[in-house]
Design an enzyme around this catalytic site. Structure first.
Site, PDB file in Angstrom:
ATOM      1  N   GLU A 162      -4.175 -10.090   0.955  1.00 17.60           N
ATOM      2  CA  GLU A 162      -3.925  -8.767   0.374  1.00 17.60           C
ATOM      3  C   GLU A 162      -4.841  -8.609  -0.831  1.00 17.60           C
ATOM      4  OE1 GLU A 162      -0.069  -7.426   0.577  1.00 17.60           O
ATOM      5  OE2 GLU A 162      -0.340  -5.768  -0.836  1.00 17.60           O
ATOM      6  N   LYS A 285       8.878 -11.111  -5.859  1.00 21.07           N
ATOM      7  CA  LYS A 285       8.694  -9.664  -5.962  1.00 21.07           C
ATOM      8  C   LYS A 285       9.900  -9.047  -5.266  1.00 21.07           C
ATOM      9  CE  LYS A 285       5.624  -5.922  -4.381  1.00 21.07           C
ATOM     10  NZ  LYS A 285       4.266  -5.582  -3.909  1.00 21.07           N
ATOM     11  N   GLU A 289       8.064  -1.787  -4.036  1.00 23.33           N
ATOM     12  CA  GLU A 289       7.205  -1.408  -2.916  1.00 23.33           C
ATOM     13  C   GLU A 289       7.805  -1.860  -1.586  1.00 23.33           C
ATOM     14  OE1 GLU A 289       3.314  -2.904  -4.175  1.00 23.33           O
ATOM     15  OE2 GLU A 289       2.974  -1.011  -5.222  1.00 23.33           O
ATOM     16  N   ARG A 322       8.905 -11.051 -10.944  1.00 21.75           N
ATOM     17  CA  ARG A 322       7.923 -10.040 -11.360  1.00 21.75           C
ATOM     18  C   ARG A 322       8.598  -8.746 -11.835  1.00 21.75           C
ATOM     19  NH1 ARG A 322       4.246  -8.341  -7.479  1.00 21.75           N
ATOM     20  NH2 ARG A 322       2.376  -8.463  -8.739  1.00 21.75           N
ATOM     21  N   ASP A 368      -0.879  -0.372 -12.913  1.00 19.10           N
ATOM     22  CA  ASP A 368      -1.283  -1.314 -11.879  1.00 19.10           C
ATOM     23  C   ASP A 368      -2.762  -1.683 -11.981  1.00 19.10           C
ATOM     24  OD1 ASP A 368      -1.190  -2.927  -9.712  1.00 19.10           O
ATOM     25  OD2 ASP A 368      -0.888  -1.356  -8.236  1.00 19.10           O
ATOM     26  N   GLU A 390       0.640 -11.133 -16.437  1.00 17.50           N
ATOM     27  CA  GLU A 390      -0.057 -11.179 -15.137  1.00 17.50           C
ATOM     28  C   GLU A 390      -1.324 -10.339 -15.214  1.00 17.50           C
ATOM     29  OE1 GLU A 390       2.343 -10.327 -11.597  1.00 17.50           O
ATOM     30  OE2 GLU A 390       0.583  -9.548 -10.555  1.00 17.50           O
ATOM     31  N   GLU A 396      -9.291  -5.371  -7.360  1.00 17.32           N
ATOM     32  CA  GLU A 396      -8.770  -4.287  -6.525  1.00 17.32           C
ATOM     33  C   GLU A 396      -9.230  -2.908  -7.000  1.00 17.32           C
ATOM     34  OE1 GLU A 396      -4.510  -4.216  -6.262  1.00 17.32           O
ATOM     35  OE2 GLU A 396      -4.502  -2.438  -5.006  1.00 17.32           O
ATOM     36  N   GLU A 514     -16.209   1.434 -15.936  1.00 13.96           N
ATOM     37  CA  GLU A 514     -15.292   2.468 -16.453  1.00 13.96           C
ATOM     38  C   GLU A 514     -16.016   3.810 -16.567  1.00 13.96           C
ATOM     39  OE1 GLU A 514     -13.788   1.700 -20.430  1.00 13.96           O
ATOM     40  OE2 GLU A 514     -12.091   3.046 -20.094  1.00 13.96           O
TER      41      GLU A 514
HETATM   42  C1  BDP Z   1      -0.808  -3.521  -6.166  1.00 10.38           C
HETATM   43  C2  BDP Z   1      -1.422  -3.770  -4.838  1.00 10.38           C
HETATM   44  C3  BDP Z   1      -0.452  -4.242  -3.809  1.00 10.38           C
HETATM   45  C4  BDP Z   1       0.380  -5.379  -4.377  1.00 10.38           C
HETATM   46  C5  BDP Z   1       1.052  -4.925  -5.638  1.00 10.38           C
HETATM   47  C6  BDP Z   1       1.823  -6.018  -6.352  1.00 10.38           C
HETATM   48  O1  BDP Z   1      -2.050  -2.585  -4.395  1.00 10.38           O
HETATM   49  O2  BDP Z   1      -1.173  -4.636  -2.683  1.00 10.38           O
HETATM   50  O3  BDP Z   1       1.291  -5.833  -3.465  1.00 10.38           O
HETATM   51  O4  BDP Z   1       0.109  -4.477  -6.550  1.00 10.38           O
HETATM   52  O5  BDP Z   1       1.373  -6.421  -7.422  1.00 10.38           O
HETATM   53  O6  BDP Z   1      -1.844  -3.597  -7.087  1.00 10.38           O
HETATM   54  O7  BDP Z   1       2.847  -6.454  -5.899  1.00 10.38           O
END
Ligand code: BDP
Length: 682
Positions: A162, A285, A289, A322, A368, A390, A396, A514
């Site tokens: 991922e 986690k 999500e 988390r 994020d 973290e 990403e 940026e």
């Molecule tokens: C986001 C990502 C996702 C992760 C999530 C996480 O897009 O893929 O699962 O964070 O930190 O940045 O759990």
């Protein structure tokens, strides 16, 4: 690039050191311990590669002996004598070490309280030698500032990663753990050389096969990986699925207060520790999500994590929980659903309710891993809870290892941010090292950027982020420049023009990225799902809570108490006031905190719209500049390495144009305001 910073010095051939044979010809070590054995092996390998010397290994030596002495304090009289009487008081922590050179005897001693300290000492010694130190000047004492220095792999058992941008997993293929442990061993070496001491080896999104890692079918293979890391003093953790009792336990609930669920986790912990006696613990986690968690049962995250902590407690295991918890199916009708508020709103009321072996893992920012965000207000908010910060090494949202983005300067800013938790002088780094609130567990975690690409990170220069994370976790006082210099010298050698050029490129790269992407802290504006490339409205009308609110009048998210979501009130002291006021808010975060007209004037003197145009035009020029600077190094670096990076920088320059054109055009059309300098906007 495979050897990364542990190879020979590219382009410079074997080093010459006066009397190298005497200094490096013998290793004297008289302890039997696998981590010390790794230290010895690292030394011997490097002595051969760097100086063409194959050291002989002996257990004892006479008083006047030369060579390298390795061991824990008290393991030999000779070592203790070489280290001097102040050794054990200088090394304050279990993982610290001391290096002492004796010019007359041509002897270097590396001593520590533990085998892990000896290993770190040897890697540090090699770092010093690779970056130009001469043996007679070697004198160092180091103690890591942070206790937990952890890497999170977001690897799935089907072999995908991922948010991975450097190939497939080195851990898994076809839903099994790989049998090729060599690559994992080489990874362990790289990590340990920077001071990493913990790793979670599977994605935080734990699906069917990864859930089964806890079962007796898979644990023997997990134990093999744990053994590889153990030899490098790295503890192994697993990410777990909160619904495991349902999915693999045959229970009908995962309610943390249900006695059967509690018993199931206890017996599962017993199985795990039977297979891996020094297992680190669980990374979780939950309720995030679409992942399961205690909310399903009307329980909170203290209930949820404490239950796991009790199961691990008899073995000294940790629960790393988390804080990336927010409603991912929201709209903006209710101001209170501002995603930036979510982690604080969920976790602040629980401060003090977590057991001692629970650690909250908090992303550096409230959203994020954007190119620019404020610091999460949980740092400075939570006072009675163990915390780790973290970071995301994998790029990403910062160019996915096709663009250059050296992240250490960003991390430094976060760590140096003053939270005002105990008044002025309360930086994040003092919270996450545990000193501010006397936390029992604390430290750094980050999402890895490696895969099975030969050079590990896809973009060769992205290795600097992996290296830099470990170094910063060891010592957050190191500057971004120092870390980059170390990395460059170990990777590319000492040629001054190479060092200067690459360092300049690295140090500018975050600001360049940026400048041509989302402006002034507003974030996002990327293509949905894969998050690569510009799409201004990509997330604007979706449920993820990631908006910029651009219309024909203005742009930005009003997070003030006065008229917005009230998020600014989550900060303490001056921060709350500065962020609340559009006049005081730092330019780079203006649109994170405020909705302003395009004609709003920044502290820089530019209007918001003109800032957008300028930075996007300049960003492209600066991306071109990276490409040119690198082109100037052709011939100074091995062609293969040079070519790899040249290709990525060429892509970056083209892709920066796409960003520029899409962003500028969008805002020109929305605002109807022309560029003061009359440049062409499509
Ligand atoms: C986001 C990502 C996702 C992760 C999530 C996480 O897009 O893929 O699962 O964070 O930190 O940045 O759990």
């Amino acid at each position: 690039g495979y050897d990364a910073w542990l190879g020979t010095l590219e382009g410079t051939g074997k080093g010459t050191i006066e009397g190298a044979g005497a200094w490096f010809g013998t290793v004297i070590v008289n302890e039997q311990h696998e981590v010390i054995e790794s230290a010895r092996a690292e030394w011997c390998k490097a002595a051969e590669e760097l100086y063409g010397i194959q050291p002989s290994v002996s257990q004892t030596a006479g008083e006047g002996a030369s060579g390298l002495l390795l061991g824990t304090f008290g393991s030999s009289a000779l070592l203790d004598e070489a280290l001097g009487p102040d050794a054990s008081s200088a090394v304050t922590g279990p993982e610290g070490f001391l290096i002492r050179a004796d010019r007359e005897r041509r002897r270097i001693a590396v001593g520590a309280k533990t085998p892990a300290g000896v290993l770190y000492g040897v890697f540090h010694l090699l770092r010093l030698l690779r970056t130009g130190a001469v043996p007679e000047e070697l004198n160092a004492v180091e103690n890591p500032v942070n206790g937990l220095r952890m890497i999170n792999q977001w690897d799935n058992m089907d072999g995908s990663i991922e948010r991975g941008y450097a190939g497939k997993s080195i851990f898994y293929e076809n839903n099994r753990i790989t049998e090729n442990l060599d690559r994992i061993r080489d990874y362990a070496r790289l990590l340990a050389s920077t001071g990493i001491n913990a790793i979670a080896i599977n994605n935080v999104n734990v699906h069917r096969y990864e859930t089964m890692l806890l079962t007796k079918e898979y644990l023997p293979d997990v134990a093999k990986i744990a053994a590889v890391f153990r030899a490098y003093a790295i503890k192994l953790f697993l990410s777990i699925n909160y619904a495991s009792p349902l999915e693999i336990g045959g229970l009908s609930t995962a309610d943390p207060l249900d006695p059967n669920v509690r018993a199931w986790w206890k017996s599962t912990a017993a199985d795990v520790y039977a297979a891996i006696p020094d297992f680190g613990g669980f990374l979780v986690k939950a309720d995030s999500e679409n992942r399961p968690g205690p909310f399903t049962y009307g329980r909170d995250h203290a209930d949820g994590s404490n239950m796991l902590a009790e199961a691990l407690q008899p073995y000294g295991g940790l629960v790393i929980w988390r804080c990336f918890v927010y409603n991912c199916k929201q709209d903006w009708r209710d101001r209170q659903t501002d995603r930036a508020r979510a982690a604080y709103d969920h976790f602040m009321p629980l401060d003090g309710r977590f057991l001692d072996n629970v650690i909250l893992q908090i992303k550096n920012g409230p959203m994020d891993f954007q190119v620019r965000e404020p610091v999460s207000p949980l740092f400075g908010g939570l006072e009675a809870t163990n915390q780790v910060i973290e970071f995301q090494i994998t790029q990403e949202y910062t160019g996915q290892q096709r663009h250059l983005c050296y992240l250490v300067p960003q991390w430094k800013e976060v760590l140096d941010f003053d939270t005002y938790a105990k008044g002025e002088g309360s930086p994040v780094k003092r919270i996450v090292d545990g000193s501010m609130f006397g936390s029992r567990h604390s430290g750094f975690a980050a999402v890895s950027n490696i895969g099975d690409d030969t050079n590990w990170t896809g973009h060769l220069l992205a290795q600097a982020n992996l290296y830099g994370f470990g170094r910063l976790a060891w010592n957050p006082e190191l500057s971004a420049e120092e870390i980059s210099r170390e990395w460059i010298r170990q990777t590319f050698g000492a040629e001054e023009q190479v060092v200067r050029t690459v360092m300049g490129m690295l140090m500018d790269s975050w600001s360049i990225y940026e400048s041509y992407t989302a402006p002034l802290g507003v974030g996002w504006m990327v293509n949905p799902d894969h998050h690569y490339g510009p799409n201004v409205d990509g997330y604007e009308y979706s449920k993820w809570g990631t908006y910029h609110f651009a219309d024909c009048h203005g742009i930005g998210v009003d997070r003030t108490v006065a008229t917005g979501t009230g998020y600014t009130a989550q900060y303490k002291g001056r921060n709350a006031e500065v962020y609340e006021s559009p006049a005081d808010c730092p330019d780079e975060l203006l649109l994170f905190f405020h909705h302003v007209p395009y004609t709003h004037r920044l502290h820089s003197g530019k209007t918001v719209i003109q800032h957008i145009y300028n930075t996007h035009f300049e960003g492209v020029e600066r991306a071109d500049g990276l490409k040119e600077a690198w082109a100037g190094l052709a011939g100074s670096l091995p062609d293969e390495l040079h070519g790899q990076v040249a290709e990525r920088l060429a892509h970056q320059a083209v892709h920066a144009r796409e960003w520029r054109d899409i962003i500028n055009t969008y805002f020109y059309r929305k605002s109807g305001i022309a560029d003061e300098q009359g440049r062409t906007i499509y």
